[in-house]
Design an enzyme around this catalytic site. Structure first.
Site, mmCIF file in Angstrom:
data_model
loop_
_atom_site.group_PDB
_atom_site.id
_atom_site.type_symbol
_atom_site.label_atom_id
_atom_site.label_comp_id
_atom_site.label_asym_id
_atom_site.label_seq_id
_atom_site.Cartn_x
_atom_site.Cartn_y
_atom_site.Cartn_z
ATOM 1 N N GLU A 293 -9.745 1.457 -6.224
ATOM 2 C CA GLU A 293 -10.656 1.866 -5.152
ATOM 3 C C GLU A 293 -10.352 3.294 -4.714
ATOM 4 O OE1 GLU A 293 -11.701 -2.369 -2.995
ATOM 5 O OE2 GLU A 293 -10.460 -0.952 -1.880
ATOM 6 N N LYS B 232 0.815 -1.227 0.000
ATOM 7 C CA LYS B 232 0.000 0.000 0.000
ATOM 8 C C LYS B 232 0.839 1.263 0.000
ATOM 9 C CE LYS B 232 -4.267 -1.817 1.604
ATOM 10 N NZ LYS B 232 -5.307 -1.986 2.583
ATOM 11 N N LYS C 11 -17.484 -5.151 2.523
ATOM 12 C CA LYS C 11 -18.650 -4.775 1.740
ATOM 13 C C LYS C 11 -19.819 -5.743 1.936
ATOM 14 C CE LYS C 11 -15.227 -3.219 -1.515
ATOM 15 N NZ LYS C 11 -14.405 -3.633 -2.669
ATOM 16 N N LYS D 197 -2.890 1.610 9.346
ATOM 17 C CA LYS D 197 -3.073 0.517 8.383
ATOM 18 C C LYS D 197 -1.809 -0.308 8.170
ATOM 19 C CE LYS D 197 -6.606 2.450 5.357
ATOM 20 N NZ LYS D 197 -6.937 2.722 3.954
ATOM 21 N N ARG E 200 -7.125 -8.116 -9.342
ATOM 22 C CA ARG E 200 -7.823 -9.390 -9.544
ATOM 23 C C ARG E 200 -9.275 -9.102 -9.910
ATOM 24 N NH1 ARG E 200 -10.796 -8.608 -4.889
ATOM 25 N NH2 ARG E 200 -9.568 -7.740 -3.208
ATOM 26 N N GLU F 146 -6.619 2.037 -2.917
ATOM 27 C CA GLU F 146 -5.766 0.916 -3.304
ATOM 28 C C GLU F 146 -6.235 0.351 -4.631
ATOM 29 O OE1 GLU F 146 -6.893 -1.553 0.245
ATOM 30 O OE2 GLU F 146 -7.284 -3.068 -1.271
ATOM 31 N N GLY G 22 -8.837 -6.770 2.621
ATOM 32 C CA GLY G 22 -10.042 -7.458 3.072
ATOM 33 C C GLY G 22 -10.562 -6.951 4.405
ATOM 34 N N HIS H 217 -17.134 4.673 -0.390
ATOM 35 C CA HIS H 217 -16.158 3.836 -1.073
ATOM 36 C C HIS H 217 -16.694 3.616 -2.491
ATOM 37 C CE1 HIS H 217 -13.500 0.147 -1.347
ATOM 38 N NE2 HIS H 217 -14.256 0.087 -2.407
#
Lengths: 70, 453
Positions: B274, B115, B236, B157, B291, B287, B163, B207
């Site tokens: 995001e 990050k 989420k 963080k 995938r 971030e 996740g 978000h």
């Protein structure tokens, strides 16, 4: 002798107490990991830890005795 | 591409099999002891036991999975989401064995998985990032100093986190001090890396993320946004597209930033950028997920594309199926609901055997279910058991349709959030479309207060 049973199936993430330690009611004595979530397990009553039946990394089932108190 | 190994389980393995079948590609599934009876194992052309139930002994066994892929002579590996999907080492080992990894280049995964590093890359590419520290923090004193410069509240963080794990809000120095060491320890045990950093906490934020897609010829397009602000435990729960309460001008700027972010790393295959968006529609890079996302069906519903098909084609060396941005448009409104096997009040997991699974009698809805009746939901994996995707001509109609689904759908044997959805769809805050990431928590608090009155 009182037993602290697991309320859920999961893997032991941390054990926060030692044998002989005096714990108070509501104290987090162990943390389980289930479905990617950390679940704190609290002592239901105050007491002195007699035995610890689970180690970090162990898989436990619902109802398994995790800790016994004198 | 003739044969693909799916290095995943549950609903996403099933989802990938579906598209492979459509394209006449054979599938190889892997499963753990706990998963042997799940539908994806039966639906794959071939299925192999990979190990015992814990993920470290099964779905995360890089070398065993690569070995199986070689033995089965597959052309490619689809990693799904979670597990090894953002593991650069896995991608590299697949490539070294002459097997295509369905995802971006290993270097991109590595760069975006860190990050702190990805923040620096975005700053260079002129993509706005959340104000915060530009390097890892080693001591609590350094953290305290940085936090007072940024200003509380802040988010602590883990640089390798994801996740929803490895992040915590700190409102003052005392809280920061309390969580600093434990966040480092947790980051080490979950992600194998204890580097932490700070970001300013943005109040009442949303978000919103942008689906992007690139091919090996340098074409990069975006497939519009998804608003993923209905969350619990930083994870989420409901996602929707288009995002309500988001002016077109801000939207266009967001897409431009996402494309710039993708171009900065020569992005190939499916990815998601995001952003955190404040009350004034100002956005900041959060971030990049390298995938396919859990919520990709939302984008599929509004664009009409099959994103797994796009992934397979791009991995096989084809150009993007649609490479002109102007040729891509959205239609109607889509909502996705994640069904979790958990107590809807405490959000604690609820493993057990699904004795009944009924989705109601509403036509034209999409269900992605990882389990069938009589299947066991075990404590080893994520509590998400299925997803419900609703598409309608506008947001009001989509909500109406969702209410119909959740008024009759029933899952028995494990606790789920189905009834929670039914109630929450009536919340004024959600219905109005003007909501932030705290919407679900605040609504639940309100409900509790009303009960106690």
């Amino acid at each position: 002798m009182k037993n602290l049973e697991s309320t859920m199936a999961g893997t032991v993430f941390t054990v926060n107490v030692e044998v002989g330690e005096e714990v108070s009611s509501g104290q987090v004595v162990l943390v389980l990991e289930s479905m990617k979530m950390e679940i704190p397990v609290e002592a239901e009553v105050a007491g002195k830890v007699a035995t610890i039946n689970a180690q970090v990394g162990d898989f436990v089932n619902e109802g398994d005795v995790l800790i016994t108190f004198e | 591409m003739k044969k693909v190994l799916i290095a995943n389980r549950g609903e996403i393995a099933r989802r990938i099999i579906k598209t492979c079948k459509k394209l006449n590609i054979q599938t190889v599934a892997i499963y753990s002891d706990a998963d042997q009876d799940l539908p994806y194992v039966k639906e794959a052309d071939f299925a192999f036991l990979i190990g015992p139930s814990p993920v470290q002994q099964s779905y995360l066994k890089v070398d065993d999975i690569i070995e199986l892929a070689i033995k089965e002579q597959v052309d490619a590996i689809h990693p799904g989401y979670g597990f090894l999907s953002e593991n650069a080492d896995f991608a590299r080992k697949a490539q070294a064995a002459g097997i295509l990894f369905i995802g971006p280049k290993a270097e991109t995964i590595e760069k975006m998985g860190d990050k702190i590093g990805s923040r620096l890359t975005m700053i260079e590419a002129n993509v706005p990032v959340v104000p915060g520290t530009e390097h890892g923090l080693t001591s609590i004193d350094e953290a305290k100093k940085a936090a007072s410069n940024i200003g509380y509240p802040i988010m602590l963080k883990a640089s390798a986190g994801g996740g929803g794990i490895g992040m915590i809000r700190c409102d003052d120095e005392v809280t920061l001090e309390k969580h600093f060491d434990s966040t480092k320890t947790r980051a080490k045990s979950y992600f194998g890396n204890d580097v932490v950093f700070l970001e300013k906490f943005i109040d009442a934020s949303r978000h919103i993320e942008v689906q992007i897609f690139g091919d090996t010829y340098g074409n990069i397009v975006h497939l519009f946004e998804r608003n993923c602000s209905v969350q619990r435990r930083n994870q989420k729960v409901i996602e929707e597209s288009p995002s309500p309460n988001f002016p077109q001008e801000a939207r266009e700027k967001l897409f431009e930033a996402a494309i710039n972010a993708a171009k900065a790393v020569d992005y190939v295959n499916a990815g998601t950028v995001e952003f955190i968006v404040d009350q004034n529609h100002q956005f900041y890079f959060l971030e990049m997920n390298t995938r396919l996302q859990v919520e990709h069906p939302v984008t599929e519903a509004v664009t009409g594309f099959d994103l797994v098909e796009w992934q397979l084609k791009v991995a096989a060396g084809e150009e993007l199926p649609v490479k002109e941005q102007v040729s891509i448009s959205t239609k109607g409104h889509a909502l996705e609901f994640r069904i979790y096997a958990e107590d809807p009040k405490t959000f604690f997991p609820s493993p057990g055997t699904i004795t009944r699974q009924y989705w109601g009698d509403v036509e034209d809805i999409r269900i992605e279910a990882g389990y069938e009746e009589e299947n066991k939901v075990t404590p080893f994996y994520d509590p998400m058991i299925s997803k419900v995707i609703i598409h309608a001509e506008n947001r009001d109609k989509a909500i109406e349709k969702a209410q119909k689904v959740f008024s009759s759908a029933k899952i028995e044997g494990v606790k789920t959030n189905i009834n929670l959805f039914y109630q929450f769809l009536n919340a004024d805050s959600f219905k109005s479309g003007v909501y932030s990431t705290s919407v679900l928590g605040e609504w639940m608090q309100q409900q509790r207060e009303e009960v106690s009155k």
